[in-house]
Every structure is written in C-alpha cells, then in structure tokens.
Motif scaffolding. Sequence first.
Motif, short mmCIF file in Angstrom:
data_model
loop_
_atom_site.label_atom_id
_atom_site.label_comp_id
_atom_site.label_asym_id
_atom_site.label_seq_id
_atom_site.Cartn_x
_atom_site.Cartn_y
_atom_site.Cartn_z
N ALA A 149 -2.06 4.08 -9.90
CA ALA A 149 -1.45 4.21 -8.08
C ALA A 149 -3.19 3.57 -7.53
O ALA A 149 -3.22 3.03 -6.66
CB ALA A 149 -0.73 5.43 -7.95
N ASP A 150 -4.69 4.70 -8.15
CA ASP A 150 -5.45 4.84 -7.30
C ASP A 150 -5.90 3.15 -7.31
O ASP A 150 -6.55 2.67 -6.47
CB ASP A 150 -6.22 6.01 -7.93
N ALA A 188 2.17 3.72 -4.22
CA ALA A 188 1.77 5.65 -5.38
C ALA A 188 2.77 5.76 -5.76
O ALA A 188 3.51 6.50 -6.76
CB ALA A 188 1.58 6.62 -4.27
N LEU A 235 -4.36 0.78 -5.12
CA LEU A 235 -4.26 1.03 -3.88
C LEU A 235 -5.82 0.12 -3.68
O LEU A 235 -5.98 0.10 -2.49
CB LEU A 235 -4.20 2.66 -3.53
N PRO A 266 -0.59 8.25 -11.99
CA PRO A 266 -1.76 8.38 -10.43
C PRO A 266 -2.41 6.98 -11.49
O PRO A 266 -3.60 6.82 -10.17
CB PRO A 266 -1.90 9.66 -10.64
N TYR A 301 0.82 -0.90 -0.02
CA TYR A 301 -0.38 -0.04 0.04
C TYR A 301 1.23 1.47 0.03
O TYR A 301 0.85 2.42 -0.70
CB TYR A 301 -0.52 -0.03 1.44
#
Length: 422
Positions: A311-312, A302, A315, A308, A298
């Motif tokens: 990454a989103d 990122a 996550l 991003p 986690y």
Amino acid sequence: MTDGEVIHPVPAGVYEPGLGAVLARLADRFDDEGVVMVDLDAAKAMRLPTTRDGLAAVEGDHDLLREIRSDGWEVRKLTDWTTLRREGLVLRVGLLPAIDPATFPLLDPDPKDGMGTLTSLALWHRVTGSAYHGTTGIAGTAVLSRLTRVGTKKMEPTWKPKIELVPGFEDDYHADHFRAPASGMRFAHAYDANRAYIAAAANAILAPWQLKPGGTAFDPKLGGWWLCELSPWNDKRIPDPAGYSAAKGPRWISTATVALLQDLTEQGVYGGVTIKDSRVSQGAELLRPWAWKMRDAYAAAAGATDDPRDADRVLKALKEAGRKTLGMLASETNWIYRPDWWFSIIATDRANRWRKMWRTGREENRWPLWVDVDNVWYASDIEDGIAAIPAGWSLDPTGMKLGAYKHKATRKSRVAGTEVGR
C-alpha cells in the motif's frame, strides 16, 4: 512468480528460445494488458542486455528483435521498459537490472525474492485499471489516455495537435510574488492543499481539439488562450488574480484566469479585461474521469491489500503520478503534448485558491501572508495551527479528500511585532 502469490518452477530449457517464446507461453495468463518483470538471471538466460547502454544498441533489425518478432510480437526496440503487442494483447516488459530504482517506487527494496515488486504492480493494476510501466508519469499518462474521451461517441481528443506559437503561460503563486504587510501576530500557519493539481484537473475547462482563432468575445465554455490587456491590481492584501509574469503589455492567459477577472469586474473590484485575440476550441471537463480514478485509486489502495508495504509503495506512486503526469502534458517529447491543458490546470488551481482567499478576506478580514504554490500562510496569535485555520476551510489531515487542506507547518515570529519570515 504470478502477482507475487504463486511460485511456478521454470522448466528446463524454457529460456533458450528467447524472450518472444517465453512471452508466448505467458500470454494466456493476461486479458488485454499486463506486466512481465525479468530479473538478472532470466535476462542472461535469454541473452538480453542487462544495462541501459547495452539495451540502447538493440534497435532496428537487431538479431534479438528479429527473434522476438518471429514469435508474432510487434516491438520497436528494447529498453528498460519495453512494450510488445500481439493479437490485441499488450505486455509491458520491465528489465529489472536496467531499471533505475529512483524512477520505480513500486520496487521492493528487499533483493531476496522480489515478491513485493510483483504484488505492488498487481495492486497498481487493480486500483487504476492500467498496467504500470516506465516512470510514474508514463504510468499515469497511460491511465489518462485510457479514460479521456470526448462526447457521446467517446472519441479520443487530439493528443498532439499542431501547436501554433502562442506564448501563453500560467504560473503558480510563489512566495516571492506577494508578501502581505506585517501583521504583528505571533505565529504563521501554512495550509497545504491535498493533491491540488488533480483536484484542479477535474474542473479545468480544456479544449479537446486543435486550437483555432476565436475572436474577442469571451466564452467561459471555450478552452484555450486569450490575448488580454489587463488592468492593474492595487489591493495589497492579496495576490494579483491575473497571476504574475515578466511579460509587458497584453498577455495570453487561459480561460480560468479570464473567467476570474470577468467575475471580479462584475463585482466592481477589478478594472476590466480587454480581449484582443484568442486561440480556442469548445471546452469540457475532459480530465474529470482521470482525476476521479486517481482519487479513488488512492483511497482504495490501502484497503485492497493485507501488506502495508505494498500500500505504501502504491500510494507513493499514485501521488507522484498525479503531479508528473500533468506536468508531462507540456513536454514536447511526450506522446500527449497539450501545454494548453497543463497551463489551464495551473490557472484553475490558482483561481480556485484565490477565490477561497478572497472570500475569507471579505468575510473575516483575514488575509494571506504569502502563498507558495498550494501552501497558503495565515497569521494568528493562536499557536495551534489546526485551531487557527480560517472558517470555511475544511481540514482533511488524511490527505484523501482532493482539494481539501491540511495544516502543514507553523513558524514563530522572530521578534514581537514583526511578521514571520520577513
């Protein structure tokens, strides 16, 4: 496309021999495990069903399976996510048109090229060390099974023991279990624990082997169930440390709950526990490596990509996986079936939170209004929930620190002098 980074033209005729032959061409691109995604055009070219209903008919000695096996792959049936094995290599094949988007948070919603799906899958593999497949719960279980070992010989636990019928059950605290008397203060603030179950899994004492009768002498190093006669809890300022159950008479409770009650008995604030029977095994913090891996993944996601959006997606998948993986331990259809682990994790989380509330109450005379799983509500005349947090409760609004708390919500009293939410 390879990891969404390089586009390779597909030579004419590659798809004609079928899925097994295509995977054989791709095999040397992987080490021990990998993911291959098949889109609609490729599925049709390899004569594969493109719906879940169509896939359900492909099992046993079906022509498609015989074709795949003729290329040296072990495969049982075709599904939206199919596992194939050959010479130490495991490939997870996802059939994109048959996958329910609601179960696949790594899916790129842009249908133009699907590059984001592959880069997200690659990022998951990098940060977890395991290839994604199936649902987030299945993918998280794969990480768990890879990392969970026992002792210096690194033995696998008993993943699916013969479960003797022990009606043990541990539940979270819920808002209808306990309500404090009205405080007369103007606000109530909720403080929510970051990925509480993963934090509890790191510390839970779990039995790696088959549970067996263990007598009536409590040992906190044993994982499993204890049949206990419990004393009543009469302190109305805080929930019952034994948890809540509709069952009457002696109850089967896990090691974490018994350990808390024994501590309180020694402090002179609880009436004692009488153990009448047990089903236990030598315990250990078995899931700590998995919990730390999910924590570190986690934190790393990122910073491991320039996109991003990847990454989103990762996550979100990691957060879902932490919760769903542990819940699946209590599912009889899961290939890892350890309900004793799941309920022990719930009990560990609940006991840790109870100790924190108890310490705050004793030191500050500040007691919870109510508790809803990992959300603890406290009254205050201060409107700012961050400023109103009890002393000793570390805040981590980033959500990165396991078990730390963040301010979740604030409610106003409806009428001056009455409690919020009552």
